[in-house]
Write a protein that holds these residues in place. Structure first.
Motif, PDB file in Angstrom:
ATOM      1  N   ARG A  97     103.570  30.959  38.181  1.00 16.35           N
ATOM      2  CA  ARG A  97     102.786  31.750  39.127  1.00 16.35           C
ATOM      3  C   ARG A  97     103.692  32.420  40.155  1.00 16.35           C
ATOM      4  O   ARG A  97     103.483  33.572  40.539  1.00 16.35           O
ATOM      5  CB  ARG A  97     101.761  30.857  39.826  1.00 16.35           C
ATOM      6  N   GLN A  98     104.691  31.698  40.605  1.00 17.47           N
ATOM      7  CA  GLN A  98     105.628  32.269  41.573  1.00 17.47           C
ATOM      8  C   GLN A  98     106.397  33.443  40.973  1.00 17.47           C
ATOM      9  O   GLN A  98     106.609  34.469  41.640  1.00 17.47           O
ATOM     10  CB  GLN A  98     106.600  31.193  42.054  1.00 17.47           C
ATOM     11  N   MET A  99     106.801  33.315  39.714  1.00 12.58           N
ATOM     12  CA  MET A  99     107.540  34.392  39.069  1.00 12.58           C
ATOM     13  C   MET A  99     106.653  35.630  38.878  1.00 12.58           C
ATOM     14  O   MET A  99     107.100  36.767  39.073  1.00 12.58           O
ATOM     15  CB  MET A  99     108.087  33.926  37.716  1.00 12.58           C
ATOM     16  N   ILE A 100     105.411  35.405  38.502  1.00 11.94           N
ATOM     17  CA  ILE A 100     104.486  36.533  38.337  1.00 11.94           C
ATOM     18  C   ILE A 100     104.257  37.231  39.672  1.00 11.94           C
ATOM     19  O   ILE A 100     104.237  38.464  39.765  1.00 11.94           O
ATOM     20  CB  ILE A 100     103.151  36.056  37.737  1.00 11.94           C
ATOM     21  N   PHE A 101     104.108  36.434  40.730  1.00 14.32           N
ATOM     22  CA  PHE A 101     103.866  37.026  42.043  1.00 14.32           C
ATOM     23  C   PHE A 101     105.100  37.789  42.534  1.00 14.32           C
ATOM     24  O   PHE A 101     104.978  38.848  43.167  1.00 14.32           O
ATOM     25  CB  PHE A 101     103.481  35.949  43.053  1.00 14.32           C
ATOM     26  N   ALA A 102     106.296  37.272  42.247  1.00 18.79           N
ATOM     27  CA  ALA A 102     107.521  37.990  42.621  1.00 18.79           C
ATOM     28  C   ALA A 102     107.586  39.338  41.906  1.00 18.79           C
ATOM     29  O   ALA A 102     107.967  40.358  42.499  1.00 18.79           O
ATOM     30  CB  ALA A 102     108.743  37.144  42.280  1.00 18.79           C
TER      31      ALA A 102
END
Length: 204
Positions: A97-102
């Motif tokens: 999720r963090q990678m997608i948001f980045a």
């Protein structure tokens, strides 16, 4: 013996010739004026058509990116959808999720530049701040292979090269983060109709 033309008649002939020449000049002048006016109108129409084409392209680009954002938001909310759209394997749900948001954050900055909301200097400033984020730096490192397929000379490829430099310089000297990256000279041109893909589109 040469024929003698009375002075009065010669004067009338001269006046008629002068009037005829004046009429011809007037006709040519009017024709030239009409032609110039037609060229001006045509030029205005072409400029308006160009602006309209650019505006339609910009609107299509924004709409396409909205669809991309919607897909990213769904992937953040639903791990099953994230599995379907991600090329990064072996990540915990929270990390993915963090990678997608980045990716979402980077794409939003790039889109703002492409549609004219940010100029080149403003984009560099926002990227410098974003590159300080450790999660974004991790995302950038994990997706390095994805950017190799970007067309050389595209806006996203050029901005990606700028981010590479920023992250490298921040690793060497994180204290002076506001001066990392290139100077304000030489921004890449914003895309025309030939470059229509959404920014930040590489999968995470």
């Amino acid at each position: 013996m040469a024929t003698q033309i009375p002075a009065a008649r010669a004067s009338r002939i001269g006046s008629a010739l002068a009037a005829g020449l004046g009429l011809i000049r007037t006709l040519f002048t009017r024709a030239g004026t009409r032609r110039r006016r037609q060229e001006e109108i045509l030029g205005d129409l072409l400029r308006q058509l160009t602006l309209m084409t650019e505006e339609i392209h910009r609107a299509n680009l924004i709409q396409q990116y909205r669809l991309t954002l919607d897909q990213m938001d769904r992937a953040i909310d639903d791990p099953a959808l994230a599995d379907a759209g991600s090329t990064l394997t072996g990540l915990p749900v929270a990390k993915r999720r963090q990678m997608i948001f980045a990716n979402r954050e980077y794409g939003s900055l790039l889109m703002s530049y492409r549609v004219g909301l940010y100029d080149w200097d403003e984009l560099l400033g926002h990227l410098r701040v974003l590159c300080r984020n450790k999660l974004f730096a991790e995302y950038w490192d994990r997706t390095a292979e994805h950017r190799r397929s970007l067309p050389e000379g595209s806006v996203e490829a050029k901005v990606g090269a700028v981010v590479d430099v920023m992250i490298e310089e921040l690793a060497d000297d994180p204290e002076e983060w506001w001066v990392v990256g290139p100077s304000s000279s030489g921004p890449p041109p914003r895309p025309g109709a030939g470059e229509s893909g959404p920014p930040g589109g590489h999968q995470s």
